[in-house]
Design a protein around this motif. Structure first.
Motif, PDB file in Angstrom:
ATOM      1  N   UNK A  40      -4.067 -46.305  70.125  1.00  0.00           N
ATOM      2  CA  UNK A  40      -4.067 -45.007  70.818  1.00  0.00           C
ATOM      3  C   UNK A  40      -2.805 -44.223  70.472  1.00  0.00           C
ATOM      4  N   UNK A  41      -1.666 -44.922  70.353  1.00  0.00           N
ATOM      5  CA  UNK A  41      -0.441 -44.258  69.939  1.00  0.00           C
ATOM      6  C   UNK A  41      -0.558 -43.670  68.543  1.00  0.00           C
ATOM      7  N   UNK A  42      -1.241 -44.384  67.644  1.00  0.00           N
ATOM      8  CA  UNK A  42      -1.453 -43.853  66.298  1.00  0.00           C
ATOM      9  C   UNK A  42      -2.369 -42.634  66.347  1.00  0.00           C
ATOM     10  N   UNK A  85     -11.263 -46.794  73.493  1.00  0.00           N
ATOM     11  CA  UNK A  85     -10.558 -47.934  74.065  1.00  0.00           C
ATOM     12  C   UNK A  85     -11.425 -49.195  74.001  1.00  0.00           C
ATOM     13  N   UNK A  86     -11.028 -50.142  73.163  1.00  0.00           N
ATOM     14  CA  UNK A  86     -11.681 -51.458  73.076  1.00  0.00           C
ATOM     15  C   UNK A  86     -10.617 -52.430  72.584  1.00  0.00           C
ATOM     16  N   UNK A  87      -9.731 -52.883  73.465  1.00  0.00           N
ATOM     17  CA  UNK A  87      -8.546 -53.638  73.035  1.00  0.00           C
ATOM     18  C   UNK A  87      -8.857 -54.953  72.331  1.00  0.00           C
ATOM     19  N   UNK A  88     -10.038 -55.510  72.585  1.00  0.00           N
ATOM     20  CA  UNK A  88     -10.420 -56.762  71.930  1.00  0.00           C
ATOM     21  C   UNK A  88     -11.616 -56.557  70.998  1.00  0.00           C
ATOM     22  N   UNK A  89     -12.014 -55.311  70.818  1.00  0.00           N
ATOM     23  CA  UNK A  89     -13.165 -54.911  70.009  1.00  0.00           C
ATOM     24  C   UNK A  89     -14.480 -55.392  70.606  1.00  0.00           C
ATOM     25  N   UNK A  90     -14.565 -56.688  70.934  1.00  0.00           N
ATOM     26  CA  UNK A  90     -15.748 -57.201  71.609  1.00  0.00           C
ATOM     27  C   UNK A  90     -15.631 -56.921  73.108  1.00  0.00           C
ATOM     28  N   UNK A  91     -16.710 -57.198  73.832  1.00  0.00           N
ATOM     29  CA  UNK A  91     -16.739 -56.915  75.265  1.00  0.00           C
ATOM     30  C   UNK A  91     -15.810 -57.862  76.023  1.00  0.00           C
ATOM     31  N   UNK A  92     -15.127 -57.335  77.048  1.00  0.00           N
ATOM     32  CA  UNK A  92     -14.196 -58.151  77.833  1.00  0.00           C
ATOM     33  C   UNK A  92     -14.072 -57.592  79.238  1.00  0.00           C
ATOM     34  N   UNK A  93     -13.335 -58.309  80.074  1.00  0.00           N
ATOM     35  CA  UNK A  93     -13.078 -57.804  81.420  1.00  0.00           C
ATOM     36  C   UNK A  93     -11.853 -56.892  81.449  1.00  0.00           C
ATOM     37  N   UNK A  94     -11.388 -56.478  80.269  1.00  0.00           N
ATOM     38  CA  UNK A  94     -10.275 -55.530  80.163  1.00  0.00           C
ATOM     39  C   UNK A  94     -10.733 -54.221  79.522  1.00  0.00           C
ATOM     40  N   UNK A  95     -12.015 -53.916  79.642  1.00  0.00           N
ATOM     41  CA  UNK A  95     -12.581 -52.764  78.953  1.00  0.00           C
ATOM     42  C   UNK A  95     -12.370 -51.444  79.683  1.00  0.00           C
ATOM     43  N   UNK A  96     -11.968 -51.490  80.950  1.00  0.00           N
ATOM     44  CA  UNK A  96     -11.707 -50.242  81.659  1.00  0.00           C
ATOM     45  C   UNK A  96     -10.433 -49.616  81.101  1.00  0.00           C
ATOM     46  N   UNK A  97     -10.467 -48.357  80.662  1.00  0.00           N
ATOM     47  CA  UNK A  97      -9.299 -47.756  80.020  1.00  0.00           C
ATOM     48  C   UNK A  97      -8.108 -47.561  80.947  1.00  0.00           C
ATOM     49  N   UNK A  98      -8.318 -47.658  82.247  1.00  0.00           N
ATOM     50  CA  UNK A  98      -7.224 -47.503  83.210  1.00  0.00           C
ATOM     51  C   UNK A  98      -6.933 -48.817  83.930  1.00  0.00           C
ATOM     52  N   UNK A  99      -7.963 -49.407  84.540  1.00  0.00           N
ATOM     53  CA  UNK A  99      -7.785 -50.648  85.310  1.00  0.00           C
ATOM     54  C   UNK A  99      -8.152 -51.847  84.450  1.00  0.00           C
ATOM     55  N   UNK A 100      -7.237 -52.223  83.575  1.00  0.00           N
ATOM     56  CA  UNK A 100      -7.544 -53.331  82.675  1.00  0.00           C
ATOM     57  C   UNK A 100      -6.550 -54.478  82.784  1.00  0.00           C
ATOM     58  N   UNK A 151      -0.667 -32.415  72.952  1.00  0.00           N
ATOM     59  CA  UNK A 151      -1.328 -33.586  73.530  1.00  0.00           C
ATOM     60  C   UNK A 151      -0.442 -34.824  73.522  1.00  0.00           C
ATOM     61  N   UNK A 152       0.863 -34.628  73.516  1.00  0.00           N
ATOM     62  CA  UNK A 152       1.796 -35.756  73.550  1.00  0.00           C
ATOM     63  C   UNK A 152       1.586 -36.602  74.805  1.00  0.00           C
ATOM     64  N   UNK A 153       1.687 -37.922  74.641  1.00  0.00           N
ATOM     65  CA  UNK A 153       1.547 -38.846  75.763  1.00  0.00           C
ATOM     66  C   UNK A 153       2.909 -39.093  76.418  1.00  0.00           C
TER      67      UNK A 153
END
Length: 405
Positions: free
Chosen positions: A136-138, A181-196, A81-83
């Motif tokens: 995600x890398x970890x 995937x939650x880069x800011x933990x709270x809700x944001x407009x960057x929450x889409x795992x692909x189109x963020x 499963x290497x990225x």
């Protein structure tokens, strides 16, 4: 009278002899105790007692030791499963010494990572990584570390929650290792795992349930959130996305970061059973985008770097102490409320590893321009980490806590 004197002298002699024997025995006991104490101390330094390892040894203070016999802990090409974003050897990197470094704390040794032992710990449990692409890398690193211990027919990977939740399952153990995937933990407009990738980042600093409902029953939670907050100002929304009545306000970096983490900490306090769930927060992962900081040429970055930074306690400008202090303060406040979140303080140890990034040796998200191709350093990735590499050590640290608590 003479006989009495002789008797007295004889008794006195016996007393002196007895006292001498006592003194000798006492001395022997003291010397033996000191010897045993020193010997035990040396044994502790060489083989830390499991229960004492994480409490009596600072795992995050140490040095990197080159070890091409026991490292890497897995081979890049053998990880199912290497990225492609982290597979530096696959994409042409020739200098592979970055794979052979072991982290050595000053006062002890990290326990050797044991995939089977960890999977036994995870039997019937969920280990969930929550955060951004560094987390995600970890997670990918952790999958690579354990999956060789699971037969192909007894492991699987699937994605849910509109692509935000990735789940590796070891069926024999009924154990899952997940990334959300939650880069800011709270809700944001960057929450889409692909189109963020958005021009203007906006957060709802009081809203977390959209994400948190996917973590609530996890047994081990590993959070991170830093890089996506790293901008002078950020839009904060009071209201819902798409609601014309929403109120927007720009808030400066450190303040808005604390607001987000306070919402996260409140959720942890009221929704996590601390008797059941182990909690971890990974500190900021450093970037190496300016070679001038470590004595390199002006305008250069991590591209072509093959050696570590040797200056002790080197700290780059990309790591912001004020934001680190916010995390420490929030975690301290949680402890006063009876919630223990262990910080995995990976910042300093990763600061030395300027040669550990993918640079140009990764799959690029978009086709490269002619200008980029003519100047490789212009598109070098000096944020993420090659695997095998630095994130494996983060997971060794995590393993030390999971296996010794």
């Amino acid at each position: 009278m003479a006989k009495i004197d002789q008797v007295v002298v004889w008794i006195w002699g016996i007393r002196n002899t007895f006292q001498s024997l006592v003194a000798i025995l006492t001395t022997l006991l003291v010397v033996t105790a000191i010897y045993l104490t020193q010997d035990a101390g040396q044994a502790c330094e060489q083989r830390p007692i499991a229960s004492d390892l994480t409490s009596k040894c600072d795992l995050f203070s140490g040095k990197w030791v080159f070890d091409n016999e026991s490292y890497p802990l897995y081979k890049e090409q053998e990880c199912t499963y290497m990225s492609d974003q982290l597979a530096c050897e696959k994409f042409g990197r020739k200098d592979l010494n970055y794979q052979n470094w072991r982290w050595k704390p000053h006062q002890c040794d990290l326990p050797r990572f044991n995939a089977t032992a960890l999977l036994e710990r995870l039997r019937n449990k969920r280990l969930v990584f929550v955060g951004d692409s560094l987390n995600r890398g970890q997670w990918v690193s952790m999958i690579c570390l354990v999956e060789s211990a699971v037969p192909p027919s007894l492991k699987s990977m699937h994605t849910t929650a509109n692509g935000s939740l990735n789940i590796f399952k070891a069926k024999e153990y009924n154990a899952t290792i997940e990334f959300y995937w939650a880069p800011l933990l709270v809700e944001s407009n960057s929450d889409n795992p692909v189109s963020h990738r958005v021009p203007e980042r906006t957060v709802r600093v009081k809203a977390i349930e959209k994400h948190a409902r996917y973590w609530t029953d996890a047994d081990i939670l590993v959070f991170n959130s830093y890089l996506w907050w790293k901008r002078p100002m950020m839009n904060v929304l009071w209201g819902s996305f798409g609601n014309p009545d929403g109120v927007y306000k720009g808030v400066e970096m450190v303040r808005v970061y604390e607001m987000g983490l306070r919402t996260w900490s409140d959720w942890v306090e009221f929704h996590v059973n601390s008797n059941k769930t182990q909690l971890f927060f990974v500190s900021m992962s450093p970037i190496h985008e300016s070679a001038e900081e470590w004595g390199g040429a002006e305008g250069e970055n991590c591209y072509k770097e093959t050696e570590q930074i040797v200056k002790q306690e080197y700290w780059g400008n990309g790591s912001i102490p004020e934001m680190m202090h916010v995390v420490e303060k929030v975690l301290d406040d949680l402890r006063t409320r009876g919630i223990n979140v262990q910080m995995l303080n990976i910042t300093q140890l990763a600061e030395y590893r300027k040669e550990g990034h993918p640079s140009i040796y990764r799959k690029q998200w978009e086709p490269l321009t002619e200008e980029q191709i003519s100047n490789p350093s212009s598109y070098a990735d000096c944020i993420h980490w090659c695997l095998p590499g630095v994130p494996d050590v983060w997971n060794e640290l995590l393993y030390a806590y999971i296996s010794h608590q």
